[in-house]
Scaffold this active site. Structure first.
Site, PDB file in Angstrom:
ATOM      1  CB  CYS A 155      -1.196   0.458   0.999  1.00  0.00           C
ATOM      2  SG  CYS A 155      -2.198  -1.282   1.404  1.00  0.00           S
ATOM      3  CE1 TYR A 168      10.757  -5.119  -6.864  1.00  0.00           C
ATOM      4  CE2 TYR A 168       8.710  -4.817  -5.244  1.00  0.00           C
ATOM      5  CZ  TYR A 168       9.132  -5.310  -7.239  1.00  0.00           C
ATOM      6  OH  TYR A 168       8.299  -5.136  -7.740  1.00  0.00           O
ATOM      7  CG  ASN A 225       2.531   1.265   3.368  1.00  0.00           C
ATOM      8  OD1 ASN A 225       3.251   1.379   3.760  1.00  0.00           O
ATOM      9  ND2 ASN A 225       2.354  -0.170   3.350  1.00  0.00           N
ATOM     10  N   GLY A 226       1.506  -0.977   5.950  1.00  0.00           N
ATOM     11  CA  GLY A 226       1.496  -2.263   7.045  1.00  0.00           C
ATOM     12  C   GLY A 226       1.270  -2.366   7.024  1.00  0.00           C
ATOM     13  N   GLY A 271       1.039  -0.556  -4.653  1.00  0.00           N
ATOM     14  CA  GLY A 271      -0.319  -1.116  -4.938  1.00  0.00           C
ATOM     15  C   GLY A 271      -1.329  -1.069  -5.621  1.00  0.00           C
TER      16      GLY A 271
HETATM   17  P1  AMP Z   1      10.870 -14.366  -8.950  1.00  0.00           P
HETATM   18  O1  AMP Z   1      12.285 -15.363  -9.733  1.00  0.00           O
HETATM   19  O2  AMP Z   1      10.025 -14.855  -9.000  1.00  0.00           O
HETATM   20  O3  AMP Z   1      11.748 -14.815  -7.035  1.00  0.00           O
HETATM   21  O4  AMP Z   1      11.399 -13.358  -9.247  1.00  0.00           O
HETATM   22  C1  AMP Z   1      12.045 -12.345  -8.839  1.00  0.00           C
HETATM   23  C2  AMP Z   1      11.587 -10.459  -9.079  1.00  0.00           C
HETATM   24  O5  AMP Z   1      10.501 -10.080  -8.822  1.00  0.00           O
HETATM   25  C3  AMP Z   1      12.880  -9.803  -9.480  1.00  0.00           C
HETATM   26  O6  AMP Z   1      13.215  -9.093 -10.465  1.00  0.00           O
HETATM   27  C4  AMP Z   1      12.383  -8.749  -8.382  1.00  0.00           C
HETATM   28  O7  AMP Z   1      12.433  -6.924  -8.774  1.00  0.00           O
HETATM   29  C5  AMP Z   1      10.695  -8.828  -8.587  1.00  0.00           C
HETATM   30  N1  AMP Z   1      10.494  -8.807  -6.600  1.00  0.00           N
HETATM   31  C6  AMP Z   1      11.099  -8.361  -5.360  1.00  0.00           C
HETATM   32  N2  AMP Z   1       9.949  -8.403  -4.322  1.00  0.00           N
HETATM   33  C7  AMP Z   1       8.698  -8.009  -5.139  1.00  0.00           C
HETATM   34  C8  AMP Z   1       7.710  -7.251  -4.387  1.00  0.00           C
HETATM   35  N3  AMP Z   1       6.892  -7.202  -3.604  1.00  0.00           N
HETATM   36  N4  AMP Z   1       5.947  -8.266  -5.754  1.00  0.00           N
HETATM   37  C9  AMP Z   1       6.371  -7.758  -6.745  1.00  0.00           C
HETATM   38  N5  AMP Z   1       7.784  -8.469  -7.557  1.00  0.00           N
HETATM   39  C10 AMP Z   1       8.995  -8.442  -6.550  1.00  0.00           C
END
Ligand code: AMP
Length: 505
Positions: free
Chosen positions: A30, A273, A132-133, A57
């Site tokens: 969020c 990220y 958010n949280g 979000g």
């Molecule tokens: P995976 O290989 O499925 O673990 O996806 C890795 C990718 O997910 C990386 O490129 C990250 O940038 C991305 N990522 C990291 N955290 C999140 C998040 N909270 N939501 C969606 N994507 C994410």
């Protein structure tokens, strides 16, 4: 539903339907925004701010506004801000004060009943709330409320907070919030809307970011991230302090330190990220921190190669950093389809791989025959990284050296990152680094170590929550919550999640 409240609430509209697969993704929990600006088009400004916070979000978006004659009004729905709001409904949301919210569910279903802002009616009047949280004692609070009689609508922790405030015997919203802060535990950056004021609140650890901006002489805003200030022409003033409540009304800005913070614990994943790269947290540039992660990773894990490429878009600043220090040429190896926001598509592996293909296309001409350093911010479940590597192999890459800008993610988050499918979903909770490398099909795999991650951000480690990497939870996690998410034990570390003992700072 919200329209049961007697204030002037409009019917909720649900536009884009939520996808069941979304709930299995890691997602950021969020973005919030609040504005006090009589005479300004507060709803439109809130809409622009939500646009800037959209990365936080994508499930639902909502705006609530207060008008001296019309009272409290809202519009919210499922989908991205631009899908939920139209010229017409923004024009109808007149007011002097407004709050807005974009949601990714962490507790509660992703349905419209949990879309925010949430409304309540207390003895001091109506209010709206955006969060958010993630609270860690939602279950207990819900049971306590239930035992006092009456339903708690919705399934989220935010619904519980709205109910606590609604049932409060306090004379003012501020007093009710202070009472509530005494019983809620977990991560919360909150914005409240009440007649003629906005109130911003941050939990005593400051897990999720929240900042204050000045729109002009008398008008103020609060936002999850500083990137939302730029777009609306507000100047950054300061962060809301952990444990602080800030009231903004006709008298200006009134801060109250409700709970003395013992230890700051901003989520370090914001730097890796979550946060938009143009945001600042703790006064540090997220973009520059990411570049420094790349610099330090190049020193920590060098390799001979022809080209450094990012996994777009989140891996871009890290990969630039890696290229700068390694002096290996930097280039694009993937073209990203900008119109695909998520790789959720479907829970089965074949369609998930198709999802990756729809999002990223390898640039054959750039990668064929090359030894590549492929740089990404993180690996969570490992379900997208493997197919990405395969795409590069199919395009003729000779070697693939994967470099990840954080340590292995081994532990679930209870403070606002959705790992609800369970800890066994985290690839590093099940496999060693060598096993992950083998599983993903890379020639080499290196993760940035904790020391370098902290050095890249440039503040002492005890300013951060690093629990997803090291099992050090700054806020105690109730046993049943831990058990619900723990899943199967990891290969390398089967210790029970423990609560960090940190001396007051
Ligand atoms: P995976 O290989 O499925 O673990 O996806 C890795 C990718 O997910 C990386 O490129 C990250 O940038 C991305 N990522 C990291 N955290 C999140 C998040 N909270 N939501 C969606 N994507 C994410």
């Amino acid at each position: 539903m919200d329209d049961e409240y007697s204030v002037n609430l409009r019917a909720v509209s649900c536009q884009a339907a939520p996808c069941a697969g979304c709930r299995l993704q890691w997602g950021d929990a969020c973005g919030v925004f609040g504005i006090y600006a009589p005479g300004e088009d507060v709803s439109r400004i809130t809409y622009f701010a939500l646009y800037a916070l959209q990365h936080r979000g994508q499930e639902s978006a909502g705006i609530a506004a207060w008008h001296p004659l019309e009272g409290m009004q809202q519009h919210k729905g499922m989908g991205l801000a631009f899908q939920v709001f139209s010229e017409d409904n923004l024009r109808e949301l007149q007011g002097d004060v407004a709050i807005g919210h974009v949601r990714y569910s962490t507790t509660g279903n992703s349905g419209i009943e949990n879309a925010q802002p949430m409304f309540g009616e207390a003895r001091f009047g109506p209010f709206a709330l955006g969060h958010n949280g993630n609270l860690v004692n939602t279950h207990t609070l819900r049971e306590e409320l239930g035992s006092q009689g009456g339903e708690v609508p919705g399934t989220s922790d935010t619904a519980v907070m709205a109910e606590l405030i609604s049932r409060s015997g306090a004379d003012t919203l501020e007093e009710a919030i202070i009472e509530m802060m005494d019983v809620i535990q977990g991560a919360y950056s909150l914005v409240f809307l009440a007649p003629d004021k906005v109130i911003a609140v941050r939990d005593p650890h400051g897990v999720r970011p929240l900042c204050i901006g000045r729109l002009n002489a008398d008008n103020w805003v609060v936002a999850s991230e500083t990137c939302a200030l730029h777009v609306i022409g507000a100047d950054f003033v300061r962060e809301v302090e952990p444990g602080e409540m800030v009231t903004i009304d006709a008298d200006g800005l009134a801060p109250t330190q409700v709970i003395e913070p013992t230890r700051k614990a901003c989520c370090i994943f914001e730097f890796i990220y979550f946060a938009r790269p143009d945001s600042h947290i703790y006064g540090r540039s997220v973009y520059m921190s990411r570049q420094r992660m790349g610099h330090l990773l190049a020193q920590q894990a060098p390799v001979e190669a022809d080209l450094v490429i990012p996994v777009p878009e989140s891996g871009i600043p890290h990969s630039m950093g890696y290229a700068q220090v390694s002096r290996i040429p930097y280039g694009e190896g993937f073209i990203k389809n900008r119109y695909i926001h998520r790789t959720f598509i479907a829970p089965d592996q074949r369609l998930r791989e198709l999802g990756v293909k729809m999002k990223l296309t390898p640039l054959k001409e750039a990668v064929s025959g090359k030894r590549l350093v492929v740089v990404d911010d993180s690996i969570v479940r490992g379900t997208t990284t493997g197919p990405e590597i395969q795409l590069l192999r199919d395009a003729g890459a000779r070697e693939i050296h994967l470099r990840i800008n954080c340590p292995p993610i081994k532990y679930g988050c209870f403070y606002g990152v959705d790992t609800s499918a369970g800890r066994q979903e985290l690839i590093a909770a099940r496999l060693s680094v060598e096993q992950i490398r083998d599983h993903l099909g890379a020639d080499t795999l290196e993760y940035l170590n904790m020391k370098n991650l902290i050095a890249a951000v440039g503040l002492p480690k005890n300013n951060f929550c690093t629990a997803c990497f090291d099992n050090q939870y700054p806020i105690p996690i109730p046993k049943e919550l831990k058990a619900a998410k723990s899943g199967s034990p990891p290969l390398e570390d089967s210790k029970e999640a423990r609560t960090e003992q940190v001396p007051g700072s």
